[in-house]
Scaffold this motif. Structure first.
Motif, PDB file in Angstrom:
ATOM      1  N   LEU A  80       3.237  -5.419 -10.759  1.00  0.00           N
ATOM      2  CA  LEU A  80       2.646  -4.820  -9.555  1.00  0.00           C
ATOM      3  C   LEU A  80       1.955  -3.512  -9.923  1.00  0.00           C
ATOM      4  CD1 LEU A  80       2.395  -5.045  -6.475  1.00  0.00           C
ATOM      5  CD2 LEU A  80       4.486  -3.722  -6.298  1.00  0.00           C
ATOM      6  N   THR A  81       2.655  -2.687 -10.738  1.00  0.00           N
ATOM      7  CA  THR A  81       2.082  -1.399 -11.134  1.00  0.00           C
ATOM      8  C   THR A  81       0.824  -1.597 -11.967  1.00  0.00           C
ATOM      9  OG1 THR A  81       4.367  -0.713 -11.260  1.00  0.00           O
ATOM     10  CG2 THR A  81       2.733   0.826 -12.070  1.00  0.00           C
ATOM     11  N   ARG A  82       0.900  -2.595 -12.850  1.00  0.00           N
ATOM     12  CA  ARG A  82      -0.274  -2.858 -13.679  1.00  0.00           C
ATOM     13  C   ARG A  82      -1.468  -3.253 -12.824  1.00  0.00           C
ATOM     14  NH1 ARG A  82       1.296  -7.193 -17.385  1.00  0.00           N
ATOM     15  NH2 ARG A  82       3.455  -6.873 -16.772  1.00  0.00           N
ATOM     16  N   ALA A  83      -1.197  -4.089 -11.807  1.00  0.00           N
ATOM     17  CA  ALA A  83      -2.287  -4.525 -10.929  1.00  0.00           C
ATOM     18  C   ALA A  83      -2.868  -3.338 -10.186  1.00  0.00           C
ATOM     19  CB  ALA A  83      -1.777  -5.577  -9.952  1.00  0.00           C
ATOM     20  N   VAL A  84      -2.001  -2.421  -9.748  1.00  0.00           N
ATOM     21  CA  VAL A  84      -2.508  -1.263  -9.014  1.00  0.00           C
ATOM     22  C   VAL A  84      -3.343  -0.387  -9.942  1.00  0.00           C
ATOM     23  CG1 VAL A  84      -1.843   0.834  -7.787  1.00  0.00           C
ATOM     24  CG2 VAL A  84      -0.604  -1.291  -7.377  1.00  0.00           C
ATOM     25  N   ARG A  85      -2.829  -0.181 -11.140  1.00  0.00           N
ATOM     26  CA  ARG A  85      -3.585   0.674 -12.067  1.00  0.00           C
ATOM     27  C   ARG A  85      -4.930   0.042 -12.415  1.00  0.00           C
ATOM     28  NH1 ARG A  85      -0.017   4.628 -13.925  1.00  0.00           N
ATOM     29  NH2 ARG A  85       2.104   3.887 -14.320  1.00  0.00           N
ATOM     30  N   VAL A 113      10.550  -5.097   0.264  1.00  0.00           N
ATOM     31  CA  VAL A 113      10.295  -3.840   0.967  1.00  0.00           C
ATOM     32  C   VAL A 113       9.431  -2.894   0.124  1.00  0.00           C
ATOM     33  CG1 VAL A 113      11.442  -1.839   1.975  1.00  0.00           C
ATOM     34  CG2 VAL A 113      12.390  -4.093   2.304  1.00  0.00           C
ATOM     35  N   VAL A 114       9.516  -3.014  -1.192  1.00  0.00           N
ATOM     36  CA  VAL A 114       8.712  -2.130  -2.042  1.00  0.00           C
ATOM     37  C   VAL A 114       7.210  -2.375  -1.830  1.00  0.00           C
ATOM     38  CG1 VAL A 114       9.298  -3.664  -3.908  1.00  0.00           C
ATOM     39  CG2 VAL A 114       8.189  -1.641  -4.464  1.00  0.00           C
ATOM     40  N   LEU A 115       6.887  -3.545  -1.260  1.00  0.00           N
ATOM     41  CA  LEU A 115       5.473  -3.841  -1.003  1.00  0.00           C
ATOM     42  C   LEU A 115       4.941  -3.088   0.214  1.00  0.00           C
ATOM     43  CD1 LEU A 115       5.669  -7.708  -1.394  1.00  0.00           C
ATOM     44  CD2 LEU A 115       5.003  -6.057  -3.125  1.00  0.00           C
ATOM     45  N   THR A 132       0.912  -2.239   1.624  1.00  0.00           N
ATOM     46  CA  THR A 132       0.261  -3.181   2.521  1.00  0.00           C
ATOM     47  C   THR A 132      -0.254  -2.542   3.796  1.00  0.00           C
ATOM     48  OG1 THR A 132       2.485  -3.717   3.284  1.00  0.00           O
ATOM     49  CG2 THR A 132       1.471  -5.243   1.733  1.00  0.00           C
ATOM     50  N   ASP A 133       0.000  -1.266   4.001  1.00  0.00           N
ATOM     51  CA  ASP A 133      -0.631  -0.646   5.165  1.00  0.00           C
ATOM     52  C   ASP A 133      -1.771   0.262   4.690  1.00  0.00           C
ATOM     53  OD1 ASP A 133       0.753   1.519   4.199  1.00  0.00           O
ATOM     54  OD2 ASP A 133       2.437   1.222   5.563  1.00  0.00           O
ATOM     55  N   ASP A 134      -2.271   1.071   5.583  1.00  0.00           N
ATOM     56  CA  ASP A 134      -3.496   1.802   5.242  1.00  0.00           C
ATOM     57  C   ASP A 134      -3.273   2.880   4.185  1.00  0.00           C
ATOM     58  OD1 ASP A 134      -1.929   3.289   6.834  1.00  0.00           O
ATOM     59  OD2 ASP A 134      -3.507   3.991   8.191  1.00  0.00           O
ATOM     60  N   ARG A 135      -1.993   3.213   3.875  1.00  0.00           N
ATOM     61  CA  ARG A 135      -1.769   4.221   2.830  1.00  0.00           C
ATOM     62  C   ARG A 135      -2.189   3.674   1.468  1.00  0.00           C
ATOM     63  NH1 ARG A 135       4.382   5.117   3.362  1.00  0.00           N
ATOM     64  NH2 ARG A 135       4.290   3.035   4.267  1.00  0.00           N
ATOM     65  N   ARG A 136      -1.846   2.421   1.239  1.00  0.00           N
ATOM     66  CA  ARG A 136      -2.145   1.773  -0.047  1.00  0.00           C
ATOM     67  C   ARG A 136      -1.676   2.617  -1.227  1.00  0.00           C
ATOM     68  NH1 ARG A 136      -5.775  -2.610  -0.725  1.00  0.00           N
ATOM     69  NH2 ARG A 136      -6.933  -1.503  -2.298  1.00  0.00           N
ATOM     70  N   ILE A 137      -0.398   2.939  -1.185  1.00  0.00           N
ATOM     71  CA  ILE A 137       0.145   3.699  -2.306  1.00  0.00           C
ATOM     72  C   ILE A 137       1.333   2.950  -2.876  1.00  0.00           C
ATOM     73  CG2 ILE A 137      -0.571   6.016  -1.640  1.00  0.00           C
ATOM     74  CD1 ILE A 137       2.236   6.283  -0.324  1.00  0.00           C
ATOM     75  N   LEU A 138       1.642   3.255  -4.122  1.00  0.00           N
ATOM     76  CA  LEU A 138       2.832   2.697  -4.749  1.00  0.00           C
ATOM     77  C   LEU A 138       3.648   3.852  -5.327  1.00  0.00           C
ATOM     78  CD1 LEU A 138       4.485   0.269  -5.727  1.00  0.00           C
ATOM     79  CD2 LEU A 138       3.105   0.277  -7.798  1.00  0.00           C
ATOM     80  N   PRO A 139       4.699   4.282  -4.633  1.00  0.00           N
ATOM     81  CA  PRO A 139       5.525   5.338  -5.206  1.00  0.00           C
ATOM     82  C   PRO A 139       6.448   4.748  -6.271  1.00  0.00           C
ATOM     83  CG  PRO A 139       6.094   4.898  -2.885  1.00  0.00           C
ATOM     84  CD  PRO A 139       5.187   3.813  -3.340  1.00  0.00           C
ATOM     85  N   ILE A 140       6.446   5.351  -7.459  1.00  0.00           N
ATOM     86  CA  ILE A 140       7.353   4.898  -8.510  1.00  0.00           C
ATOM     87  C   ILE A 140       8.460   5.923  -8.607  1.00  0.00           C
ATOM     88  CG2 ILE A 140       7.543   4.131 -10.887  1.00  0.00           C
ATOM     89  CD1 ILE A 140       4.576   3.658 -10.875  1.00  0.00           C
TER      90      ILE A 140
END
Lengths: 605, 269
Positions: B93-98, B117-119, B123-131
């Motif tokens: 998932l992280t690789r895809a985001v990067r 839930v990590v998705l 999936t909303d307008d923030r479009r962020i992935l907190p690691i």
């Protein structure tokens, strides 16, 4: 001596004249397990049952020897109506059993085609052509069937007969190009590869609303129970009290023709069954009297004082009408009830031993403990997490200490089961020495409840029967909320058979009760002894489709519906209702208590 | 917004036969940065569709087959010990985001509920992935798209998508293609000639009538392609149908015999 020679001659000439090859015979029972599936795959209506066809007189000219022997007057042909697909009980037309078997599958493929236009010859020829174009693999089989059939057919003597036979042979060899049969020809020889020219309208006898007797569920069922007789409906004869002067040798004719008179004997003759087999048609007539009075006796509602105790005014429930393909709202009134005369009672002595054994088994089943990792405290270390944690620590990023232990908490099974028992009148029938079906059901309920009480799953027990749509009786035996005690046992002991089986409404009510239970898995277990039926049009296809809808609704709501039945013919309709894995047939009804509990254990394990 | 740049000529476009406007829907969802949910029976072409679209839009594809032991760390990434040191290793998932590509979660209902839930922040307008583990917070580039699929046919009480997860996706329903389309698929993908493809499609129509009654699941397009490939490679048609279409569907002898009878209506000797 004359008798002896006569019967010997009869046997000999019958055997010599018999047109089939009994040693290569294939029975419908042999192909039946595959028949429904095949027929549906061919596009046949999934609601139809498969029944054996009754022989009908074909009227065509027979071979000389067959005429001498007096056989070959009747032929069993396949046909289809709104209720069922009818196939010959046995096929021994060809000397090769593989061909006879192939003929069954051919007939099913042909019968699954939508009806074609034209007369018998044209529609069959049309259907054959359609089969062959859509299913090229059938062509070789068909050619072999036709090639083997033609030598078995004899040429008629007269001209029009020959023209008709010529047309039939042409249609057989070149399907789809048939012309109409020549006018004025005598009845042609039957064509076993085609569907029935004039199917007996068995359905007419079923269309009667109102006065349907309950289905017999005795032990004497055999293949004849599936047999459909060619029936004719007659208007009742209004003569008051006629007498029949009977000449012994004519008894067949007096059977066949409907005359409303007092017969000279009251008892049934031992070979009546055989005589009925021989007849072209059985006449069914409504005189509105004798049967009605018998039904009245069966169904006379008990006075309020003797009836089960109703709770509240009843609930209105919908019902599915398959013809209109929609739910009819508020169509049935379901009346919750408590059994009358139920006083608290302990478990009967004869069940004590079995109950002890079951309790032990189910107690062993209940405390299903599973390891839970990622706990903040516990008896074991969670190695995976520790390694991950140490690796993260070494990376230098500050991470809060995660829960690193494994625990073995006592796992709740989170399972709720509602058992719905069929208490219709058919459960009154006897099962030999074991007593009535209702007794077996009663014992099953008692033992089932003992087992479930032991393993701690939430459960409720309900029974149902019905009397038309205005009164679906829903008997409360043990509610989910109350403990299983002597009061509940007393209610189970007080159940009695009565009335009919309007299964759809009972399933809908059970679904809504079960949905209120806070459990992860919810099992709806139905114990039944036959098809859905009721006094009004709720029988046959209507009842089956409504029940199917109710089951689908339950499944959509997330329940697991499952049916256990003692009806040995249930394989014909239960896959349609509950799906292939959704039912179990108990062939030996005496074993129902054991089967029910072991089934529960395997379903929920 | 970056326009779809064509994939390199070295990688040919995976074959996909569109049924309706699903390609346009996918592209529109990608442009609007909306996540997509694809539902449909096994073997109807969901995975192929995603691969096709990724190649068509020139995006890298990261596929994760979900299983019931899939944890959030499997998706996001974890620290690994290597040569006496620890290294952070990105999950798919992280690789895809990067990389700004497509992350495809196949059979997402199989994953544990807490994993999905990590998705949510993606999936909303923030479009962020907190690691959480590295303290990083990735913002998804415009090229990133999340696609999940699941099979609603499974009658599993415990395995359904949480409504709070479902409601975050644009959804496309897939089903087995109509005969005319399936015919093309068998010819293109299975190498079948016109007549063979016709028979296989007719057989599939017959077998699919049994879904729900006698068979838990209807015969899939994928199995048909297998059968077509086996026949095209020289196997007898009846054998190919038995091993590719009949045996995978059931274990019960009566059902198998009846299914073979159905096969014989198309490929009878």
């Amino acid at each position: 001596m004359e008798d002896l020679v006569g019967s010997w001659w009869d046997r000999l000439v019958r055997r010599a004249a018999y047109p089939g090859y009994p040693q290569a015979a294939v029975l419908l029972d042999d192909v039946a397990p595959q028949a429904l599936l095949f027929f549906r795959a061919m596009g046949g209506d999934p609601g139809l049952a498969i029944r054996s066809a009754v022989g009908t007189a074909h009227g065509a000219r027979r071979r000389w020897l067959a005429r001498v022997a007096g056989i070959d007057t009747h032929v069993e042909l396949a046909w289809r109506d709104g209720q069922a697909l009818y196939l010959p009980e046995r096929i021994d037309l060809y000397p090769d059993a593989a061909l006879n078997r192939g003929l069954y599958f051919w007939l099913m493929a042909l019968a699954a085609q939508p009806p074609a236009q034209g007369d018998w010859l044209q529609s069959n020829s049309e259907g054959t052509a359609r089969c062959l174009t859509t299913m090229p693999g059938l062509a070789t089989l068909y050619q072999r069937l036709v090639a083997a059939l033609l030598p078995l057919r004899n040429w008629p003597a007269n001209g029009t007969g020959q023209a008709a036979e010529q047309a039939i042979r042409h249609a057989l060899l070149q399907p789809g190009t048939a012309t109409a049969l020549p006018a004025g020809s005598p009845p042609p020889q039957p064509v076993p590869l085609w569907l029935h020219p004039s199917p007996p309208s068995a359905a007419a006898a079923n269309q009667d609303d109102g006065q349907q007797p309950e289905q017999g569920h005795g032990d004497s069922r055999d293949s004849k129970a599936r047999r459909r007789y060619r029936a004719r409906r007659d208007n009742p004869d209004d003569r008051k009290n006629g007498m029949l002067l009977q000449f012994r040798a004519e008894s067949i004719f007096t059977w066949d023709d409907y005359v409303r008179v007092n017969r000279h004997q009251d008892e049934d003759e031992p070979d009546d069954g055989a005589a009925a087999e021989d007849m072209d048609r059985l006449t069914v007539s409504r005189d509105g009297k004798t049967r009605a009075s018998r039904l009245k006796f069966d169904l006379d509602l008990p006075a309020a004082a003797y009836d089960d105790t109703p709770l509240g005014d009843g609930l209105l429930l919908p019902e599915w009408d398959y013809r209109r393909e929609r739910l009819v709202a508020d169509h049935c009134r379901l009346q919750p009830m408590l059994p009358r005369d139920a006083s608290p009672a302990p478990l009967p002595d004869k069940l004590q031993a079995a109950a002890r054994r079951l309790r032990r088994q189910f107690q062993a089943l209940s405390p299903e403990r599973s390891r839970k990792s990622g706990e903040a405290s516990g008896p074991d270390l969670d190695l995976d997490r520790i390694i991950r944690f140490l690796a993260e620590q070494r990376s230098g990023v500050a991470v809060a200490e995660p829960p690193l232990y494994q625990a073995w908490p006592p796992a709740g099974r989170s399972m709720a089961c509602l058992l719905l028992a069929d208490l219709s009148l058919s459960t009154e029938s006897w099962l030999g020495e074991a007593g009535q079906v209702i007794h077996v059901i009663r014992d099953s309920l008692l033992l089932f409840a003992e087992a479930l009480a032991a393993c701690g799953d939430a459960f409720g027990l309900y029974g149902f029967s019905s009397l038309r749509r205005s009164e679906v009786r829903y008997l409360l035996l043990k509610d989910f909320g109350e403990p299983y005690d002597d009061a509940a046992r007393g209610r189970i002991l007080a159940i009695r058979p009565g009335y009919y089986t309007r299964m759809g409404a009972a399933i809908r009510q059970s679904t809504s009760i079960l949905l209120q239970q806070p459990a992860q898995r919810r099992l709806l277990l139905i114990v039944s002894d036959g098809k859905p039926n009721d006094l009004d049009h709720y029988e046959g296809r209507y009842g089956v489709e409504d029940t199917r809808q109710a089951v689908l609704e339950a499944r959509r709501a997330g329940l697991i519906p499952f049916c256990v039945t003692v009806d040995r013919e249930a394989g014909d309709y239960l896959p349609h209702l509950f799906g292939k894995r959704g039912y179990s047939v108990v062939h030996d009804a005496h074993r129902l208590p054991q089967v029910l509990t072991s089934l529960y254990a395997s379903l929920t394990a | 917004m970056n326009a779809p740049h064509r994939a390199a000529a070295a990688a040919p476009l995976p074959f996909y036969q569109p049924l309706a406007d699903e390609c346009e829907v996918f592209e529109a969802a990608w442009r609007q940065q909306l996540p997509l949910l694809i539902k449909g029976p096994t073997g109807c072409g969901k995975t192929r569709f995603v691969a096709h679209m990724a190649a068509r839009l020139g995006l890298p594809l990261f596929t994760v087959s979900c299983h019931d032991d899939l944890s959030a760390a499997d998706l996001v990434g974890r620290h690994l010990i290597a040569a006496g040191d620890t290294q952070w290793c990105d999950g798919p998932l992280t690789r895809a985001v990067r990389a700004g590509g497509i992350c495809y979660l196949d059979e997402v209902v199989e994953a544990r509920k807490d994993t999905t839930v990590v998705l949510h922040p993606l999936t909303d307008d923030r479009r962020i992935l907190p690691i959480e583990r590295t303290g990083e917070q990735l913002a998804a580039p415009p090229g990133f798209m999340l696609v999940v699929s699941y099979n609603p046919g499974y009658q599993h009480v415990l395995k359904t998508l949480k409504p709070s997860t479902r409601q975050r996706f644009v959804a496309l329903a897939f089903d087995f293609p109509p005969p005319a389309v399936e015919l093309t698929v068998l010819r293109e993908e299975g190498g079948a000639d016109e007549a063979l493809a016709r028979r296989l499609v007719a057989l599939a129509t017959q077998l699919r009538r049994l879904g729900g009654y006698h068979l838990d699941e209807a015969v899939s397009t994928r199995l048909l392609v297998y059968a077509a490939k086996l026949i095209a490679s020289g196997m007898a048609a009846r054998t190919a149908c038995r091993v590719a279409l009949v045996e995978p569907l059931s274990d019960e002898p009566d059902t198998l015999a009846a299914l073979m009878a159905v096969v014989d209506t198309q490929f009878g000797a």
